[in-house]
Motif scaffolding. Structure first.
Motif, PDB file in Angstrom:
ATOM      1  N   SER A 159       0.818  -1.213   0.000  1.00 22.33           N
ATOM      2  CA  SER A 159       0.000   0.000   0.000  1.00 22.33           C
ATOM      3  C   SER A 159       0.851   1.262   0.000  1.00 22.33           C
ATOM      4  O   SER A 159       0.609   2.193  -0.773  1.00 22.33           O
ATOM      5  N   SER A 163       2.418   4.950  -2.822  1.00 20.41           N
ATOM      6  CA  SER A 163       2.455   6.380  -2.498  1.00 20.41           C
ATOM      7  C   SER A 163       3.885   6.901  -2.496  1.00 20.41           C
ATOM      8  O   SER A 163       4.155   7.995  -2.983  1.00 20.41           O
ATOM      9  N   ASP A 325      -6.883   2.677   4.917  1.00 21.85           N
ATOM     10  CA  ASP A 325      -7.631   3.808   4.347  1.00 21.85           C
ATOM     11  C   ASP A 325      -6.701   4.988   4.068  1.00 21.85           C
ATOM     12  O   ASP A 325      -6.813   5.650   3.028  1.00 21.85           O
ATOM     13  N   TRP A 328      -4.538   4.096   0.824  1.00 17.87           N
ATOM     14  CA  TRP A 328      -5.210   3.996  -0.483  1.00 17.87           C
ATOM     15  C   TRP A 328      -6.105   5.202  -0.796  1.00 17.87           C
ATOM     16  O   TRP A 328      -6.217   5.592  -1.954  1.00 17.87           O
ATOM     17  N   LYS A 329      -6.759   5.772   0.229  1.00 16.75           N
ATOM     18  CA  LYS A 329      -7.755   6.808  -0.014  1.00 16.75           C
ATOM     19  C   LYS A 329      -7.222   8.234   0.148  1.00 16.75           C
ATOM     20  O   LYS A 329      -7.853   9.181  -0.324  1.00 16.75           O
ATOM     21  N   ILE A 330      -6.098   8.395   0.832  1.00 18.53           N
ATOM     22  CA  ILE A 330      -5.582   9.748   1.083  1.00 18.53           C
ATOM     23  C   ILE A 330      -4.212   9.954   0.462  1.00 18.53           C
ATOM     24  O   ILE A 330      -3.999  10.884  -0.328  1.00 18.53           O
ATOM     25  N   PRO A 333      -4.100   9.542  -3.683  1.00 19.56           N
ATOM     26  CA  PRO A 333      -4.641  10.734  -4.378  1.00 19.56           C
ATOM     27  C   PRO A 333      -3.791  11.986  -4.174  1.00 19.56           C
ATOM     28  O   PRO A 333      -3.603  12.768  -5.119  1.00 19.56           O
TER      29      PRO A 333
END
Length: 354
Positions: A159, A163, A325, A328-330, A333
Protein backbone atom coordinates in the motif's frame (compact mmCIF):
# COMPACT_ATOMS: atom_id res chain seq x y z
CA UNK A 1 39.36 -0.93 -11.54
CA UNK A 2 42.80 -0.74 -9.98
CA UNK A 3 43.66 -3.00 -7.08
CA UNK A 4 44.05 0.02 -4.76
CA UNK A 5 40.55 1.25 -5.62
CA UNK A 6 39.13 -2.22 -4.98
CA UNK A 7 40.77 -2.15 -1.55
CA UNK A 8 39.35 1.31 -0.86
CA UNK A 9 35.85 0.20 -1.86
CA UNK A 10 36.13 -2.94 0.30
CA UNK A 11 37.27 -0.83 3.24
CA UNK A 12 34.37 1.59 2.68
CA UNK A 13 31.90 -1.32 2.66
CA UNK A 14 33.27 -2.59 5.98
CA UNK A 15 33.17 0.91 7.54
CA UNK A 16 29.58 1.55 6.41
CA UNK A 17 28.50 -1.88 7.65
CA UNK A 18 30.14 -1.22 11.03
CA UNK A 19 28.55 2.25 11.26
CA UNK A 20 25.13 0.76 10.43
CA UNK A 21 25.45 -1.79 13.24
CA UNK A 22 26.69 0.81 15.73
CA UNK A 23 23.86 3.17 14.77
CA UNK A 24 21.36 0.32 15.24
CA UNK A 25 22.88 -0.58 18.64
CA UNK A 26 22.83 2.94 19.99
CA UNK A 27 19.45 3.71 18.45
CA UNK A 28 18.04 1.21 20.98
CA UNK A 29 19.76 3.19 23.73
CA UNK A 30 18.56 6.51 22.30
CA UNK A 31 15.02 5.14 21.94
CA UNK A 32 14.88 4.30 25.63
CA UNK A 33 16.43 7.61 26.65
CA UNK A 34 14.03 9.62 24.44
CA UNK A 35 11.08 7.64 25.81
CA UNK A 36 12.30 8.29 29.34
CA UNK A 37 12.68 12.02 28.66
CA UNK A 38 9.19 12.32 27.17
CA UNK A 39 7.70 10.34 30.08
CA UNK A 40 9.73 12.16 32.77
CA UNK A 41 11.83 9.11 33.66
CA UNK A 42 15.57 8.46 33.81
CA UNK A 43 15.95 5.54 31.39
CA UNK A 44 18.94 3.14 31.35
CA UNK A 45 21.50 4.30 33.91
CA UNK A 46 23.24 1.21 35.33
CA UNK A 47 25.47 -0.27 32.59
CA UNK A 48 28.26 2.30 32.40
CA UNK A 49 28.05 6.06 32.97
CA UNK A 50 24.58 7.32 31.97
CA UNK A 51 23.83 3.74 30.86
CA UNK A 52 26.04 4.16 27.78
CA UNK A 53 27.01 0.46 27.81
CA UNK A 54 23.40 -0.73 27.85
CA UNK A 55 23.41 -1.71 24.13
CA UNK A 56 26.45 -3.95 24.74
CA UNK A 57 24.65 -5.58 27.67
CA UNK A 58 21.55 -6.13 25.52
CA UNK A 59 23.67 -7.61 22.72
CA UNK A 60 25.41 -9.98 25.13
CA UNK A 61 22.02 -11.07 26.45
CA UNK A 62 20.81 -11.78 22.92
CA UNK A 63 23.87 -13.91 22.13
CA UNK A 64 23.64 -15.91 25.37
CA UNK A 65 19.90 -16.60 25.42
CA UNK A 66 18.74 -20.09 24.54
CA UNK A 67 18.16 -20.79 20.85
CA UNK A 68 14.62 -22.11 20.43
CA UNK A 69 13.08 -23.40 17.20
CA UNK A 70 9.43 -24.45 17.61
CA UNK A 71 8.77 -28.14 16.93
CA UNK A 72 6.30 -27.53 14.10
CA UNK A 73 8.19 -24.64 12.52
CA UNK A 74 9.76 -24.91 9.04
CA UNK A 75 13.37 -25.20 10.20
CA UNK A 76 15.28 -23.82 7.20
CA UNK A 77 12.87 -20.99 6.44
CA UNK A 78 12.73 -20.13 10.16
CA UNK A 79 16.45 -19.34 9.93
CA UNK A 80 16.31 -17.70 6.48
CA UNK A 81 13.67 -15.11 7.53
CA UNK A 82 15.74 -13.01 9.97
CA UNK A 83 18.89 -13.50 7.85
CA UNK A 84 17.12 -12.05 4.80
CA UNK A 85 15.71 -9.17 6.86
CA UNK A 86 19.12 -8.06 8.17
CA UNK A 87 20.82 -8.57 4.80
CA UNK A 88 18.37 -6.41 2.85
CA UNK A 89 18.54 -3.75 5.57
CA UNK A 90 22.33 -3.52 5.26
CA UNK A 91 22.71 -3.50 1.46
CA UNK A 92 20.51 -0.42 1.03
CA UNK A 93 23.42 1.83 2.04
CA UNK A 94 25.48 0.93 -1.05
CA UNK A 95 24.17 3.77 -3.24
CA UNK A 96 23.98 6.54 -0.63
CA UNK A 97 26.58 9.32 -1.16
CA UNK A 98 28.07 9.94 2.29
CA UNK A 99 30.17 12.89 1.18
CA UNK A 100 32.29 14.43 -1.55
CA UNK A 101 35.42 12.73 -2.81
CA UNK A 102 38.43 12.86 -0.49
CA UNK A 103 41.74 13.67 -2.19
CA UNK A 104 44.75 12.53 -0.15
CA UNK A 105 47.87 12.96 -2.28
CA UNK A 106 47.43 10.81 -5.36
CA UNK A 107 44.65 8.79 -3.76
CA UNK A 108 40.99 9.63 -4.42
CA UNK A 109 38.44 8.15 -2.01
CA UNK A 110 34.84 8.29 -3.18
CA UNK A 111 32.54 8.20 -0.13
CA UNK A 112 29.97 6.14 -1.99
CA UNK A 113 30.19 2.40 -2.55
CA UNK A 114 28.70 2.66 -6.04
CA UNK A 115 27.09 5.45 -8.03
CA UNK A 116 24.58 3.74 -10.31
CA UNK A 117 22.34 5.85 -12.51
CA UNK A 118 19.21 4.17 -11.11
CA UNK A 119 20.08 4.55 -7.42
CA UNK A 120 16.52 5.34 -6.33
CA UNK A 121 15.19 2.24 -8.11
CA UNK A 122 17.86 0.21 -6.31
CA UNK A 123 16.64 1.55 -2.96
CA UNK A 124 13.05 0.67 -3.85
CA UNK A 125 14.08 -2.82 -4.93
CA UNK A 126 15.92 -3.46 -1.68
CA UNK A 127 12.99 -2.15 0.38
CA UNK A 128 10.66 -4.46 -1.53
CA UNK A 129 12.87 -7.47 -0.78
CA UNK A 130 12.95 -6.66 2.94
CA UNK A 131 9.32 -7.63 3.45
CA UNK A 132 10.13 -11.19 2.27
CA UNK A 133 12.22 -11.70 5.40
CA UNK A 134 9.18 -10.79 7.49
CA UNK A 135 6.81 -12.93 5.40
CA UNK A 136 9.09 -15.97 5.49
CA UNK A 137 9.65 -15.68 9.24
CA UNK A 138 5.95 -15.22 9.99
CA UNK A 139 4.90 -18.16 7.81
CA UNK A 140 7.71 -20.49 8.94
CA UNK A 141 6.87 -19.95 12.62
CA UNK A 142 3.62 -21.92 12.20
CA UNK A 143 1.92 -19.51 14.59
CA UNK A 144 -1.32 -17.68 13.82
CA UNK A 145 -0.15 -14.44 15.42
CA UNK A 146 3.12 -14.53 13.46
CA UNK A 147 1.27 -15.21 10.21
CA UNK A 148 -1.19 -12.37 10.80
CA UNK A 149 1.72 -10.01 11.50
CA UNK A 150 3.49 -11.10 8.32
CA UNK A 151 0.33 -10.63 6.21
CA UNK A 152 -0.12 -7.17 7.70
CA UNK A 153 3.49 -6.31 6.87
CA UNK A 154 3.08 -7.41 3.24
CA UNK A 155 -0.19 -5.56 2.64
CA UNK A 156 1.12 -2.46 4.41
CA UNK A 157 4.30 -2.57 2.33
CA UNK A 158 2.38 -2.82 -0.96
CA UNK A 159 0.00 0.00 0.00
CA UNK A 160 2.62 2.53 1.03
CA UNK A 161 5.20 1.71 -1.63
CA UNK A 162 2.76 3.02 -4.25
CA UNK A 163 2.46 6.38 -2.50
CA UNK A 164 6.20 6.53 -1.91
CA UNK A 165 6.92 5.78 -5.57
CA UNK A 166 4.48 8.45 -6.73
CA UNK A 167 6.03 11.02 -4.40
CA UNK A 168 9.45 10.22 -5.87
CA UNK A 169 8.13 10.66 -9.44
CA UNK A 170 7.38 14.32 -8.67
CA UNK A 171 10.91 14.71 -7.30
CA UNK A 172 12.38 13.14 -10.44
CA UNK A 173 10.43 15.60 -12.57
CA UNK A 174 12.28 18.39 -10.75
CA UNK A 175 15.77 16.83 -10.61
CA UNK A 176 15.75 14.91 -13.92
CA UNK A 177 17.90 12.05 -12.58
CA UNK A 178 17.66 8.77 -10.64
CA UNK A 179 21.22 9.00 -9.30
CA UNK A 180 21.41 9.85 -5.61
CA UNK A 181 24.83 11.41 -6.15
CA UNK A 182 23.52 13.80 -8.81
CA UNK A 183 20.47 14.67 -6.70
CA UNK A 184 22.75 15.52 -3.77
CA UNK A 185 25.05 17.64 -5.92
CA UNK A 186 22.11 19.67 -7.26
CA UNK A 187 21.19 20.79 -3.74
CA UNK A 188 24.11 23.12 -3.07
CA UNK A 189 23.72 26.00 -0.63
CA UNK A 190 19.98 26.33 0.25
CA UNK A 191 18.65 24.72 -2.94
CA UNK A 192 17.17 21.82 -1.02
CA UNK A 193 14.44 19.80 -2.70
CA UNK A 194 12.15 20.08 0.32
CA UNK A 195 11.61 23.73 -0.65
CA UNK A 196 10.38 22.67 -4.11
CA UNK A 197 8.59 19.49 -3.02
CA UNK A 198 7.16 20.06 0.49
CA UNK A 199 4.10 17.88 -0.14
CA UNK A 200 6.23 15.18 -1.76
CA UNK A 201 8.53 15.14 1.27
CA UNK A 202 5.58 14.89 3.67
CA UNK A 203 4.19 11.93 1.70
CA UNK A 204 7.61 10.26 1.60
CA UNK A 205 8.04 10.78 5.35
CA UNK A 206 4.69 9.18 6.21
CA UNK A 207 5.42 6.25 3.89
CA UNK A 208 8.87 5.85 5.48
CA UNK A 209 7.19 5.30 8.86
CA UNK A 210 5.01 2.60 7.32
CA UNK A 211 7.87 0.96 5.38
CA UNK A 212 10.03 0.69 8.50
CA UNK A 213 7.10 -0.61 10.60
CA UNK A 214 7.50 2.24 13.06
CA UNK A 215 4.72 3.60 15.24
CA UNK A 216 2.06 4.75 14.53
CA UNK A 217 2.22 2.17 11.70
CA UNK A 218 3.75 -0.76 13.64
CA UNK A 219 0.74 -3.03 13.05
CA UNK A 220 2.86 -6.06 11.95
CA UNK A 221 4.22 -6.39 15.50
CA UNK A 222 1.28 -4.93 17.39
CA UNK A 223 1.78 -6.46 20.86
CA UNK A 224 -1.71 -5.55 22.07
CA UNK A 225 -3.28 -7.76 19.38
CA UNK A 226 -0.60 -10.13 18.04
CA UNK A 227 1.66 -10.77 21.08
CA UNK A 228 4.82 -9.85 19.11
CA UNK A 229 3.63 -10.16 15.52
CA UNK A 230 5.86 -11.82 12.96
CA UNK A 231 8.72 -12.44 15.43
CA UNK A 232 6.57 -13.91 18.25
CA UNK A 233 8.32 -17.30 18.10
CA UNK A 234 11.86 -15.95 17.75
CA UNK A 235 14.50 -15.78 20.46
CA UNK A 236 18.23 -15.18 20.84
CA UNK A 237 20.02 -13.48 17.92
CA UNK A 238 17.31 -14.41 15.40
CA UNK A 239 15.07 -12.01 17.29
CA UNK A 240 18.04 -9.66 17.50
CA UNK A 241 18.39 -9.71 13.70
CA UNK A 242 14.77 -8.62 13.26
CA UNK A 243 15.18 -5.83 15.81
CA UNK A 244 18.49 -4.74 14.30
CA UNK A 245 16.94 -4.75 10.81
CA UNK A 246 14.23 -2.34 11.97
CA UNK A 247 16.75 0.13 13.37
CA UNK A 248 19.07 -0.17 10.37
CA UNK A 249 16.09 0.47 8.09
CA UNK A 250 15.33 3.58 10.15
CA UNK A 251 18.95 4.72 9.75
CA UNK A 252 18.96 4.11 5.98
CA UNK A 253 15.52 5.75 5.55
CA UNK A 254 16.80 8.83 7.40
CA UNK A 255 19.89 8.92 5.16
CA UNK A 256 17.73 8.65 2.02
CA UNK A 257 15.39 11.44 3.15
CA UNK A 258 18.32 13.66 4.06
CA UNK A 259 19.88 13.01 0.63
CA UNK A 260 16.74 13.41 -1.46
CA UNK A 261 15.15 16.40 0.26
CA UNK A 262 17.61 18.09 2.65
CA UNK A 263 20.76 18.48 0.59
CA UNK A 264 22.60 15.37 1.76
CA UNK A 265 26.15 16.40 2.63
CA UNK A 266 25.58 19.97 1.39
CA UNK A 267 25.16 22.85 3.81
CA UNK A 268 24.87 26.66 3.50
CA UNK A 269 28.28 28.26 3.11
CA UNK A 270 29.90 25.08 1.84
CA UNK A 271 31.54 26.83 -1.13
CA UNK A 272 32.80 29.63 1.15
CA UNK A 273 34.22 27.05 3.56
CA UNK A 274 35.95 25.13 0.76
CA UNK A 275 37.49 28.33 -0.67
CA UNK A 276 38.83 29.57 2.65
CA UNK A 277 40.07 26.16 3.72
CA UNK A 278 41.99 25.92 0.42
CA UNK A 279 43.77 29.16 1.40
CA UNK A 280 44.30 28.44 5.09
CA UNK A 281 45.22 24.74 4.85
CA UNK A 282 45.83 23.92 1.17
CA UNK A 283 47.12 20.40 1.85
CA UNK A 284 44.49 19.39 4.41
CA UNK A 285 41.46 21.05 2.77
CA UNK A 286 40.74 18.21 0.26
CA UNK A 287 40.35 15.87 3.25
CA UNK A 288 38.74 18.12 5.87
CA UNK A 289 36.06 19.75 3.67
CA UNK A 290 34.47 16.42 2.55
CA UNK A 291 34.57 15.12 6.14
CA UNK A 292 32.71 18.23 7.34
CA UNK A 293 30.03 17.48 4.72
CA UNK A 294 29.82 13.88 5.96
CA UNK A 295 29.43 15.13 9.56
CA UNK A 296 26.62 17.44 8.41
CA UNK A 297 24.86 14.51 6.70
CA UNK A 298 25.08 12.42 9.88
CA UNK A 299 23.71 15.35 11.90
CA UNK A 300 20.67 15.42 9.61
CA UNK A 301 20.31 11.64 9.95
CA UNK A 302 20.40 11.86 13.75
CA UNK A 303 17.67 14.53 13.68
CA UNK A 304 15.46 12.28 11.54
CA UNK A 305 16.07 9.31 13.86
CA UNK A 306 15.10 11.49 16.83
CA UNK A 307 11.93 12.45 14.95
CA UNK A 308 11.11 8.75 14.38
CA UNK A 309 11.46 8.15 18.12
CA UNK A 310 9.57 11.29 19.11
CA UNK A 311 6.59 10.24 16.99
CA UNK A 312 6.64 6.72 18.43
CA UNK A 313 6.25 7.96 22.00
CA UNK A 314 3.78 10.73 21.14
CA UNK A 315 1.18 9.41 18.66
CA UNK A 316 -0.98 6.33 19.37
CA UNK A 317 -1.05 3.38 16.98
CA UNK A 318 -3.52 3.43 14.08
CA UNK A 319 -6.17 0.76 13.72
CA UNK A 320 -5.50 -1.52 10.77
CA UNK A 321 -8.48 -0.27 8.75
CA UNK A 322 -7.35 3.32 9.36
CA UNK A 323 -3.87 2.39 8.19
CA UNK A 324 -5.14 0.97 4.89
CA UNK A 325 -7.63 3.81 4.35
CA UNK A 326 -4.83 6.35 4.81
CA UNK A 327 -2.65 4.58 2.27
CA UNK A 328 -5.21 4.00 -0.48
CA UNK A 329 -7.75 6.81 -0.01
CA UNK A 330 -5.58 9.75 1.08
CA UNK A 331 -1.88 9.31 0.32
CA UNK A 332 -2.22 7.96 -3.24
CA UNK A 333 -4.64 10.73 -4.38
CA UNK A 334 -2.39 13.34 -2.74
CA UNK A 335 0.68 11.89 -4.48
CA UNK A 336 -1.08 11.97 -7.87
CA UNK A 337 -2.18 15.56 -7.20
CA UNK A 338 1.41 16.45 -6.36
CA UNK A 339 2.59 15.02 -9.69
CA UNK A 340 0.01 17.09 -11.58
CA UNK A 341 0.89 20.27 -9.69
CA UNK A 342 4.61 19.68 -10.24
CA UNK A 343 4.06 19.15 -13.97
CA UNK A 344 2.01 22.35 -14.19
CA UNK A 345 4.66 24.31 -12.26
CA UNK A 346 7.47 23.02 -14.48
CA UNK A 347 5.48 23.87 -17.62
CA UNK A 348 4.72 27.42 -16.47
CA UNK A 349 8.30 27.94 -15.30
CA UNK A 350 9.80 26.75 -18.59
CA UNK A 351 7.38 28.82 -20.67
CA UNK A 352 7.47 32.16 -18.86
CA UNK A 353 10.66 32.27 -16.78
CA UNK A 354 13.29 30.81 -19.11
Amino acid sequence: MELAQIGIKAGLVVIIFAISLVMAMYSTYAERKVAAFLQDRVGPNRAGKWGILQPLADGGKMFMKEEIIPTRASGLLFIVGPALAIMTACIGSAVIPWGQKIVAGNTIIDLQVTDINVGILYIFGVVSLGVYGIMIGGWASNNKYSLLGAIRAASQNISYEISMGLSIIALLMVTGTLSLKEIAEQQHSWHWNVLYQPLGFLLFLVCAFAETNRSPFDLPECETELVGGYHTEYSSMKLGFYLFAEYINMFISSAVMATLYFGGYNYPGMSWMAGHMAVWMPHAAPVIVPLIGTAVLFAKIVLFIFFFMWVRWTIPRFRYDQLMDLGWKILIPLAITNIVLTGAWITVHDKFFK
